[in-house]
Design an enzyme around this catalytic site. Structure first.
Site, PDB file in Angstrom:
ATOM      1  N   GLY A   1       0.869  -1.089  -0.188  1.00 33.34           N
ATOM      2  CA  GLY A   1      -0.097  -0.049   0.018  1.00 33.34           C
ATOM      3  C   GLY A   1       1.160   1.314  -0.136  1.00 33.34           C
ATOM      4  O   GLY A   1       1.993   1.162   0.290  1.00 33.34           O
TER       5      GLY A   1
ATOM      6  N   GLN B   1       3.164   9.869   1.380  1.00 33.82           N
ATOM      7  CA  GLN B   1       4.570   9.205   1.457  1.00 33.82           C
ATOM      8  C   GLN B   1       5.237   9.611   0.191  1.00 33.82           C
ATOM      9  O   GLN B   1       6.365   9.286   0.194  1.00 33.82           O
ATOM     10  CB  GLN B   1       4.206   7.781   1.371  1.00 33.82           C
ATOM     11  CG  GLN B   1       3.670   7.337   2.833  1.00 33.82           C
ATOM     12  CD  GLN B   1       3.617   5.792   2.906  1.00 33.82           C
ATOM     13  OE1 GLN B   1       2.680   5.150   2.366  1.00 33.82           O
ATOM     14  NE2 GLN B   1       4.523   5.327   3.455  1.00 33.82           N
TER      15      GLN B   1
ATOM     16  N   CYS C   1       6.629  -0.069   7.231  1.00 33.19           N
ATOM     17  CA  CYS C   1       6.510   1.178   6.464  1.00 33.19           C
ATOM     18  C   CYS C   1       7.313   1.645   5.640  1.00 33.19           C
ATOM     19  O   CYS C   1       8.395   1.700   6.225  1.00 33.19           O
ATOM     20  CB  CYS C   1       5.856   2.270   7.642  1.00 33.19           C
ATOM     21  SG  CYS C   1       5.314   3.664   6.761  1.00 33.19           S
ATOM     22  N   LEU C   2       7.110   2.038   4.380  1.00 31.83           N
ATOM     23  CA  LEU C   2       8.243   2.384   3.526  1.00 31.83           C
ATOM     24  C   LEU C   2       8.743   3.868   3.793  1.00 31.83           C
ATOM     25  O   LEU C   2       9.771   4.194   3.481  1.00 31.83           O
ATOM     26  CB  LEU C   2       7.447   2.611   2.166  1.00 31.83           C
ATOM     27  CG  LEU C   2       6.970   1.233   1.467  1.00 31.83           C
ATOM     28  CD1 LEU C   2       6.250   1.613   0.450  1.00 31.83           C
ATOM     29  CD2 LEU C   2       8.209   0.596   1.066  1.00 31.83           C
TER      30      LEU C   2
ATOM     31  N   HIS D   1      -3.973   1.153   7.381  1.00 27.94           N
ATOM     32  CA  HIS D   1      -2.625   1.658   7.525  1.00 27.94           C
ATOM     33  C   HIS D   1      -2.441   2.837   6.952  1.00 27.94           C
ATOM     34  O   HIS D   1      -2.043   4.020   7.131  1.00 27.94           O
ATOM     35  CB  HIS D   1      -1.430   0.875   7.319  1.00 27.94           C
ATOM     36  CG  HIS D   1      -0.133   0.988   7.178  1.00 27.94           C
ATOM     37  ND1 HIS D   1       0.791   0.589   7.940  1.00 27.94           N
ATOM     38  CD2 HIS D   1       0.590   1.724   6.309  1.00 27.94           C
ATOM     39  CE1 HIS D   1       1.977   1.000   7.807  1.00 27.94           C
ATOM     40  NE2 HIS D   1       1.802   2.001   6.801  1.00 27.94           N
ATOM     41  N   GLU D   2      -3.106   2.920   5.481  1.00 29.73           N
ATOM     42  CA  GLU D   2      -2.964   3.953   4.660  1.00 29.73           C
ATOM     43  C   GLU D   2      -3.926   5.039   4.864  1.00 29.73           C
ATOM     44  O   GLU D   2      -3.400   6.398   4.841  1.00 29.73           O
ATOM     45  CB  GLU D   2      -3.286   3.433   3.128  1.00 29.73           C
ATOM     46  CG  GLU D   2      -2.440   2.369   2.269  1.00 29.73           C
ATOM     47  CD  GLU D   2      -1.170   2.207   2.840  1.00 29.73           C
ATOM     48  OE1 GLU D   2      -0.476   3.528   2.867  1.00 29.73           O
ATOM     49  OE2 GLU D   2      -0.418   1.308   3.015  1.00 29.73           O
TER      50      GLU D   2
ATOM     51  N   HIS E   1      -2.179   6.994   7.399  1.00 27.50           N
ATOM     52  CA  HIS E   1      -1.159   8.128   6.796  1.00 27.50           C
ATOM     53  C   HIS E   1      -1.935   9.554   6.600  1.00 27.50           C
ATOM     54  O   HIS E   1      -1.342  10.503   6.631  1.00 27.50           O
ATOM     55  CB  HIS E   1      -0.434   7.475   5.465  1.00 27.50           C
ATOM     56  CG  HIS E   1       0.663   6.714   5.991  1.00 27.50           C
ATOM     57  ND1 HIS E   1       1.822   7.084   6.741  1.00 27.50           N
ATOM     58  CD2 HIS E   1       0.895   5.522   5.420  1.00 27.50           C
ATOM     59  CE1 HIS E   1       2.502   6.038   6.922  1.00 27.50           C
ATOM     60  NE2 HIS E   1       2.145   5.179   6.092  1.00 27.50           N
TER      61      HIS E   1
HETATM   62  C1  SB7 Z   1       2.110  -3.939   6.777  1.00 29.32           C
HETATM   63  C2  SB7 Z   1       2.524  -3.194   5.869  1.00 29.32           C
HETATM   64  C3  SB7 Z   1       1.790  -2.351   5.260  1.00 29.32           C
HETATM   65  C4  SB7 Z   1       0.498  -2.239   5.792  1.00 29.32           C
HETATM   66  C5  SB7 Z   1      -0.108  -2.841   6.754  1.00 29.32           C
HETATM   67  C6  SB7 Z   1       0.895  -3.817   7.254  1.00 29.32           C
HETATM   68  C7  SB7 Z   1       2.011  -1.365   4.281  1.00 29.32           C
HETATM   69  C8  SB7 Z   1       3.404  -0.865   4.143  1.00 29.32           C
HETATM   70  C9  SB7 Z   1       3.757   0.236   3.059  1.00 29.32           C
HETATM   71  N1  SB7 Z   1       3.612   1.325   3.570  1.00 29.32           N
HETATM   72  O1  SB7 Z   1       4.583   2.241   4.208  1.00 29.32           O
HETATM   73  C10 SB7 Z   1       2.255   2.035   3.120  1.00 29.32           C
HETATM   74  O2  SB7 Z   1       1.926   3.061   4.001  1.00 29.32           O
HETATM   75 NI    NI Z   2       2.899   3.351   5.704  1.00 28.81          NI
END
Ligand code: SB7
Ligand code: NI
Length: 182
Positions: free
Chosen positions: A60, A65, A110-111, A153-154, A157
């Site tokens: 996601g 971001q 998270c990225l 999660h998104e 953000h």
């Molecule tokens: C683990 C990873 C994510 C969501 C839910 C559980 C996405 C990771 C990538 N991101 O940083 C997106 O925001």
């Molecule tokens: Ni994230």
């Protein structure tokens, strides 16, 4: 194409801002941004492309971001039933959710976070989401499991919330009462 150089890292105040609603119908420029976000996710899960451009795999991505404080998210993941969840959404909003909670067994990453933050991130097990798709069409999604976790999660953000804000500081591995393990 977007690469890791375009990803905003923690410490940048944009990740703590509440993002602005996107004007619907979305402009061509907003649509382009959302398409690029989706392309990044697909590339990041393609072994060859990811290796070549040093992309970290992501399921996601939220517009803040990549430095855009607008309410846009992209999701690209295959769930445990091999169903592909590919959503590019404007102004996603959780309109209802289960009382039951869930969490990812291995925690979240998270990225925008270049370190491991261990602990359980409690999420709603099932959510109903209202949004607009890339064609400005209203959509309602009913999600559970990993797809529900990723969307939460998104959307976090977009509200300036990081996954580790939700980890219990005193007891990071405390399982929420009756929560489903994902
Ligand atoms: C683990 C990873 C994510 C969501 C839910 C559980 C996405 C990771 C990538 N991101 O940083 C997106 O925001
Ligand atoms: Ni994230």
């Amino acid at each position: 194409m977007l690469t890791m150089d375009d990803i905003v890292r923690e410490g940048d105040p944009i990740l703590r801002q509440v993002a602005e609603d996107v004007q619907i119908p979305a402009s061509d420029s907003d649509k382009e941004t959302l398409k690029k976000m989706m392309e990044f996710l697909i590339n990041s899960q393609d072994e060859e492309i990811a290796e070549k451009y040093h992309l970290r795999a992501g399921i996601g991505l939220a517009a803040p971001q990549i430095g855009v404080s607008k309410r846009m998210i992209a999701i690209y993941l295959t769930d445990d039933k091999d169903k592909l969840h590919q959503y590019a959404l404007f102004n996603p909003k959780i309109i209802s959710h289960s009382v039951e909670q869930t969490y990812l067994e291995g925690g979240e990453g998270c990225l925008s976070v270049d370190r491991d933050v261990p602990g359980i991130v409690p999420r709603q097990a099932r959510i109903k989401v209202h949004a607009y798709d890339i064609n400005n069409k209203e959509v309602i999604l009913r999600l559970k499991g990993l797809a529900a976790i990723a969307v939460q999660h998104e959307i976090d953000h977009l509200d300036g919330i990081m996954f580790y804000d939700r980890i219990d500081k005193e007891n990071p591995f405390k399982v929420p009462e009756g929560a489903l393990k994902e």
